[in-house]
Design an enzyme around this catalytic site. Structure first.
Site, PDB file in Angstrom:
ATOM      1  N   ARG A  46      24.460  65.843  35.871  1.00  0.00           N
ATOM      2  CA  ARG A  46      23.321  66.007  34.956  1.00  0.00           C
ATOM      3  C   ARG A  46      22.140  65.204  35.468  1.00  0.00           C
ATOM      4  O   ARG A  46      21.005  65.635  35.435  1.00  0.00           O
ATOM      5  CB  ARG A  46      23.680  65.599  33.512  1.00  0.00           C
ATOM      6  CG  ARG A  46      22.437  65.558  32.622  1.00  0.00           C
ATOM      7  CD  ARG A  46      22.688  65.630  31.115  1.00  0.00           C
ATOM      8  NE  ARG A  46      23.899  64.989  30.675  1.00  0.00           N
ATOM      9  CZ  ARG A  46      24.082  63.667  30.572  1.00  0.00           C
ATOM     10  NH1 ARG A  46      23.099  62.835  30.880  1.00  0.00           N
ATOM     11  NH2 ARG A  46      25.226  63.186  30.152  1.00  0.00           N
ATOM     12  N   TYR A  98       1.842  81.982  27.052  1.00  0.00           N
ATOM     13  CA  TYR A  98       3.105  82.722  26.991  1.00  0.00           C
ATOM     14  C   TYR A  98       3.691  82.648  25.572  1.00  0.00           C
ATOM     15  O   TYR A  98       3.675  81.582  24.942  1.00  0.00           O
ATOM     16  CB  TYR A  98       4.075  82.092  28.013  1.00  0.00           C
ATOM     17  CG  TYR A  98       5.439  82.702  28.052  1.00  0.00           C
ATOM     18  CD1 TYR A  98       5.640  83.974  28.574  1.00  0.00           C
ATOM     19  CD2 TYR A  98       6.542  82.003  27.582  1.00  0.00           C
ATOM     20  CE1 TYR A  98       6.893  84.530  28.613  1.00  0.00           C
ATOM     21  CE2 TYR A  98       7.816  82.552  27.628  1.00  0.00           C
ATOM     22  CZ  TYR A  98       7.982  83.827  28.140  1.00  0.00           C
ATOM     23  OH  TYR A  98       9.234  84.365  28.184  1.00  0.00           O
ATOM     24  N   ASP A 172       0.641  75.644  33.398  1.00  0.00           N
ATOM     25  CA  ASP A 172       1.744  76.565  33.650  1.00  0.00           C
ATOM     26  C   ASP A 172       1.284  77.477  34.788  1.00  0.00           C
ATOM     27  O   ASP A 172       0.411  78.333  34.597  1.00  0.00           O
ATOM     28  CB  ASP A 172       2.053  77.360  32.372  1.00  0.00           C
ATOM     29  CG  ASP A 172       3.222  78.319  32.543  1.00  0.00           C
ATOM     30  OD1 ASP A 172       3.480  78.757  33.688  1.00  0.00           O
ATOM     31  OD2 ASP A 172       3.867  78.659  31.529  1.00  0.00           O
ATOM     32  N   LYS A 197      10.434  83.789  37.757  1.00  0.00           N
ATOM     33  CA  LYS A 197       9.477  84.837  38.109  1.00  0.00           C
ATOM     34  C   LYS A 197       9.267  84.861  39.626  1.00  0.00           C
ATOM     35  O   LYS A 197      10.199  85.138  40.354  1.00  0.00           O
ATOM     36  CB  LYS A 197       8.193  84.611  37.325  1.00  0.00           C
ATOM     37  CG  LYS A 197       8.419  84.313  35.817  1.00  0.00           C
ATOM     38  CD  LYS A 197       9.028  85.462  35.046  1.00  0.00           C
ATOM     39  CE  LYS A 197       9.488  85.065  33.647  1.00  0.00           C
ATOM     40  NZ  LYS A 197       8.550  84.324  32.827  1.00  0.00           N
TER      41      LYS A 197
HETATM   42  C1  LIG Z   1       8.603  83.543  31.662  1.00  0.00           C
HETATM   43  C2  LIG Z   1       7.555  82.524  31.419  1.00  0.00           C
HETATM   44  C3  LIG Z   1       7.858  81.305  30.803  1.00  0.00           C
HETATM   45  C4  LIG Z   1       9.240  80.976  30.285  1.00  0.00           C
HETATM   46  O1  LIG Z   1      10.156  80.870  31.318  1.00  0.00           O
HETATM   47  P1  LIG Z   1      11.732  81.197  31.153  1.00  0.00           P
HETATM   48  O2  LIG Z   1      12.241  80.961  32.520  1.00  0.00           O
HETATM   49  O3  LIG Z   1      11.840  82.607  30.667  1.00  0.00           O
HETATM   50  O4  LIG Z   1      12.263  80.242  30.142  1.00  0.00           O
HETATM   51  C5  LIG Z   1       6.841  80.393  30.641  1.00  0.00           C
HETATM   52  N1  LIG Z   1       5.580  80.652  31.052  1.00  0.00           N
HETATM   53  C6  LIG Z   1       5.255  81.823  31.638  1.00  0.00           C
HETATM   54  C7  LIG Z   1       3.841  82.049  32.067  1.00  0.00           C
HETATM   55  C8  LIG Z   1       6.219  82.793  31.837  1.00  0.00           C
HETATM   56  O5  LIG Z   1       5.880  83.953  32.411  1.00  0.00           O
END
Ligand SMILES: *Cc1c(COP(=O)(O)O)cnc(C)c1O
Length: 381
Positions: A46, A98, A172, A197
């Site tokens: 962890r 998001y 982000d 992504k």
């Molecule tokens: C998909 C996404 C998230 C969340 O990520 P997960 O891996 O699905 O938890 C946060 N910010 C953006 C811009 C995203 O496209």
């Protein structure tokens, strides 16, 4: 090392015991100690795991920061960053972040005494006006989803540094990836990713990451990562590491294909609006050009005939898969109003019912355009 070399080598070296060129998947929870309390940097997985450590170091290098932390998902990463904020402190966030981020802020963290204001962060006067003496964090997403709004990271970091509250600026960077823009270099304090992504890039893993250059922030976040425990397993770290190796090549092709799709959509009478950051008609085109290396792989467009037309197009492609998520090698299509953004229907975040979002993949551009042409022809029926 330059970016294209870093994606392949940063944080990684041939395994010292076997010479394995690829970082092994250290599928272990614990580590044998040489004496009581004498370990080799790993005690319990962890807290730290060698496969994860390689991913964390690689991502930190790509974002031009000294420290990286990996998480089980993008949301777990975002949740950890928000734990830097105390009850009674204020967070200023973009008003089209998001959906999962908005849900966490608005539905969960408000209950713990955090205050939130959501403004249009593409408008610097709104950012300035919403800052308070207790603002601890400015939360930016750029480009946003699905409208691809672009906020000026350097200008907002500058505003934050001049404000007496000295709020942290977190970005982000999921849509742009560090190949297109590096928020830390533009003055941000924290970068967050959903590695699910473009970084993973193959739609086969869910993960997240936080990157910082400040040692004090790293210390606090590493403590929170270990305290909360939302860490990725070694197999998932391996998959993200492997995906990252082709990030620059993929992002170039994503953008080329996206531009070809934009050009096609521009010529269609059924389409009233095409949204792409590197399209000169985009409202934040100048900022996008200054801040990003290319326009990325996401394209949104609005069909004049509304939701029914959007559904028809989305249900009549064959190469573009009707699915949520984005950033993989395969092309995806979705209708935000009815799918990813259904929960925003009556809110200020509501999207046009005729909006269609594309994650343009790496197939041949001519096949993608032929696929869209076929789906558009279903509209005439
Ligand atoms: C998909 C996404 C998230 C969340 O990520 P997960 O891996 O699905 O938890 C946060 N910010 C953006 C811009 C995203 O496209």
């Amino acid at each position: 090392m330059r970016f294209e070399t870093q994606v392949i080598h940063a944080g990684q070296q041939a395994d010292p015991t076997t010479g394995a060129v690829m970082t092994p998947i250290y599928q272990t929870s614990t580590y044998r100690q040489d004496g009581v309390g004498r370990h080799r940097g790993y005690e319990y997985s962890r807290t730290a795991n060698p496969t994860r450590a390689a991913l964390e170091a690689c991502l930190a290098a790509l974002e031009a920061g000294r420290y990286g932390l990996a998480y089980a998902s993008g949301m777990a990463a975002i949740d950890n960053v928000l734990r830097l904020v105390d009850a009674g402190q204020h967070v200023l966030a973009g008003n089209d972040v998001y959906g999962g981020t908005f849900r966490l802020f608005d539905k969960v963290l408000r209950r713990y005494g955090l205050e939130f204001t959501f403004v249009d962060t593409t408008d610097l006067s709104q950012v300035k006006a919403a800052l308070r003496p207790n603002t601890r964090l400015i939360w930016l997403e750029t480009p946003t989803n699905p409208l691809l709004n672009v906020s000026d990271i350097a200008a907002i970091a500058e505003i934050a540094s001049r404000h007496p509250a000295r709020p942290l600026v977190a970005v982000d960077n999921t849509f742009a990836t560090p190949y297109l823009q590096q928020p830390l270099a533009l003055g941000a304090d924290v970068v967050v990713h959903s590695t699910t992504k473009y970084l993973g890039g193959h739609s086969d893993v869910v993960g997240g990451a936080v990157l910082v250059d400040r040692a004090d922030l790293h210390e606090q976040l590493a403590f929170l990562q270990n305290a909360g425990g939302a860490i990725p397993g070694p197999m998932d770290c391996f998959l993200v590491l492997r995906g990252i190796k082709t990030l620059p090549v993929r992002m170039e092709r994503h953008a080329e294909n996206a531009q070809a799709v934009v050009d096609f959509l521009r010529g269609r009478a059924e389409v009233t609006q095409v949204i792409y950051p590197f399209d000169s008609a985009h409202p934040h085109y100048e900022t996008a050009r200054r801040q990003m290396r290319n326009g990325g792989g996401m394209v949104s467009f609005v069909l004049q005939a509304g939701e029914a037309a959007a559904r028809t197009v989305a249900e009549n492609t064959h190469i573009f898969a009707l699915a949520e998520s984005l950033g993989g090698v395969e092309s995806l299509i979705e209708v935000p109003y009815a799918m990813t953004h259904a929960s925003t229907a009556d809110s200020p975040l509501a999207v046009d019912p005729g909006l269609v979002r594309l994650s343009v993949g790496l197939e041949h551009a001519a096949d993608l355009i032929a696929d869209l042409e076929g789906a558009f022809s279903a509209l005439a029926k």
